[in-house]
Design a protein around this motif. Structure first.
Motif, PDB file in Angstrom:
ATOM      1  N   ALA A   1       0.798  -1.246   0.106  1.00 17.15           N
ATOM      2  CA  ALA A   1      -0.149  -0.193   0.004  1.00 17.15           C
ATOM      3  C   ALA A   1       1.024   1.473  -0.169  1.00 17.15           C
TER       4      ALA A   1
ATOM      5  N   HIS B   1      -8.364  -9.154   0.780  1.00 17.11           N
ATOM      6  CA  HIS B   1      -8.407  -8.346  -0.307  1.00 17.11           C
ATOM      7  C   HIS B   1      -8.549  -9.150  -1.549  1.00 17.11           C
TER       8      HIS B   1
ATOM      9  N   ASP C   1       2.683  -4.140  -5.033  1.00 19.22           N
ATOM     10  CA  ASP C   1       0.947  -3.799  -4.834  1.00 19.22           C
ATOM     11  C   ASP C   1       0.371  -3.710  -5.991  1.00 19.22           C
TER      12      ASP C   1
HETATM   13  N1  SAM Z   1       0.029  -3.991   4.268  1.00 25.41           N
HETATM   14  C1  SAM Z   1      -0.711  -2.691   4.363  1.00 25.41           C
HETATM   15  C2  SAM Z   1      -0.826  -2.420   5.634  1.00 25.41           C
HETATM   16  O1  SAM Z   1      -0.991  -3.276   6.571  1.00 25.41           O
HETATM   17  O2  SAM Z   1      -1.169  -1.209   6.192  1.00 25.41           O
HETATM   18  C3  SAM Z   1      -1.842  -2.459   3.257  1.00 25.41           C
HETATM   19  C4  SAM Z   1      -2.957  -3.382   3.622  1.00 25.41           C
HETATM   20  S1  SAM Z   1      -4.172  -2.737   2.519  1.00 25.41           S
HETATM   21  C5  SAM Z   1      -5.549  -3.172   3.527  1.00 25.41           C
HETATM   22  C6  SAM Z   1      -4.356  -4.194   1.216  1.00 25.41           C
HETATM   23  C7  SAM Z   1      -3.473  -3.855   0.045  1.00 25.41           C
HETATM   24  O3  SAM Z   1      -3.374  -5.104  -0.780  1.00 25.41           O
HETATM   25  C8  SAM Z   1      -3.880  -2.889  -0.844  1.00 25.41           C
HETATM   26  O4  SAM Z   1      -2.962  -1.912  -0.762  1.00 25.41           O
HETATM   27  C9  SAM Z   1      -4.265  -3.415  -1.979  1.00 25.41           C
HETATM   28  O5  SAM Z   1      -4.075  -2.428  -3.301  1.00 25.41           O
HETATM   29  C10 SAM Z   1      -3.211  -4.524  -1.935  1.00 25.41           C
HETATM   30  N2  SAM Z   1      -3.732  -5.789  -2.955  1.00 25.41           N
HETATM   31  C11 SAM Z   1      -4.822  -6.178  -3.222  1.00 25.41           C
HETATM   32  N3  SAM Z   1      -4.781  -7.155  -4.116  1.00 25.41           N
HETATM   33  C12 SAM Z   1      -3.570  -7.496  -4.380  1.00 25.41           C
HETATM   34  C13 SAM Z   1      -3.129  -8.374  -5.279  1.00 25.41           C
HETATM   35  N4  SAM Z   1      -3.562  -9.265  -5.827  1.00 25.41           N
HETATM   36  N5  SAM Z   1      -1.669  -8.355  -5.317  1.00 25.41           N
HETATM   37  C14 SAM Z   1      -1.038  -7.503  -4.743  1.00 25.41           C
HETATM   38  N6  SAM Z   1      -1.509  -6.217  -3.785  1.00 25.41           N
HETATM   39  C15 SAM Z   1      -2.707  -6.463  -3.703  1.00 25.41           C
END
Ligand code: SAM
Length: 231
Positions: A29, A108, A50
């Motif tokens: 993120a 997610h 990400d």
């Molecule tokens: N890890 C960070 C934190 O704990 O603050 C962010 C968590 S955020 C709730 C989930 C993140 O996963 C988002 O930035 C989203 O874009 C990313 N994401 C979702 N699907 C993904 C995928 N298939 N591959 C990589 N990143 C992904």
């Protein structure tokens, strides 16, 4: 402290305990965790991945060296890179890591992505340690105003039994052991609901170096590098 800080601190404590040199944060993120980890002196390579390039770019400048880093260069070298791509796809830039963190990521993922995730992280990347955190749905009864899920983008939220059976099966498949813990304690008398955030820490059972994997599996890059800083 707020829950997200407790999750980041959990990872930081793990880094200080096991001293990994190469750490990858999947679903990084806005790079907040990466920014915290750049102060861990054992780390020489930090990578973020990400699927959303815009959220990564928001604060990626905070990962750039500061004037002080040039004026007082430290003994260790540190390279920080950010990649745009999905945890459902394998890319050789993700090989050779000691620790891979997936903080609030799996909930997610679409069903098809979640299916591919274990093979990418445990089968292909195969780091010595993997940390996965996800909401514990049993805790939701203690949270005000949670309708179905804590966040509208969540595809699911698992109970402790659901997370543990997925984690144990994944660990068994890829020859890892797993330990369960969490952050965000339930109130006294309600211990049964478990932690607000559940965490699985996976340890690879067999020895392996990233380099050997890399030479065995030549393959095409699919991620796009969006940032690189060398200290
Ligand atoms: N890890 C960070 C934190 O704990 O603050 C962010 C968590 S955020 C709730 C989930 C993140 O996963 C988002 O930035 C989203 O874009 C990313 N994401 C979702 N699907 C993904 C995928 N298939 N591959 C990589 N990143 C992904």
């Amino acid at each position: 402290p707020p829950l997200y800080k407790q999750r980041y601190q959990f990872v930081k404590d793990l880094v200080e305990k096991y001293k990994p040199k190469k750490v990858a944060d999947l679903g990084c993120a806005d790079c907040s965790l990466l920014w915290m980890l750049k102060f861990c002196s054992c780390i020489e390579v930090l990578a973020g991945l990400d699927i959303c390039a815009n959220v990564m770019k928001e604060r990626m400048h905070t990962l750039s060296p500061l004037p002080v880093d040039y004026l007082q260069p430290s003994e260790r070298s540190l390279t920080v890179t950010l990649h745009h791509g999905s945890v459902a796809h394998k890319d050789p830039c993700m090989l050779g890591f000691d620790l891979v963190t997936c903080i609030e990521l799996i909930e997610h993922l679409e069903e098809s992505e979640l299916k591919k995730f274990p093979e990418v992280v445990f089968g292909f990347m195969a780091p010595s340690i993997v940390v996965i955190s996800t909401p514990n749905s049993e805790f939701n009864c203690l949270l005000p105003q949670v309708m179905l899920y804590r966040h509208p983008d969540h595809k699911f939220e698992w109970s402790q039994a659901e997370f543990q059976s997925w984690a144990l099966e994944t660990a068994r498949c890829y020859d890892y052991s797993v330990e369960f813990t969490g952050v965000g304690h339930p109130p006294t008398g309600m211990e049964k609901v478990g932690f607000c955030t559940q965490i699985g820490v996976f340890f690879r059972k067999y020895p392996q170096t990233g380099e050997s994997v890399q030479s065995e599996k030549p393959m095409e890059a699919v991620y796009k590098t969006v940032f690189k800083a060398v200290y």
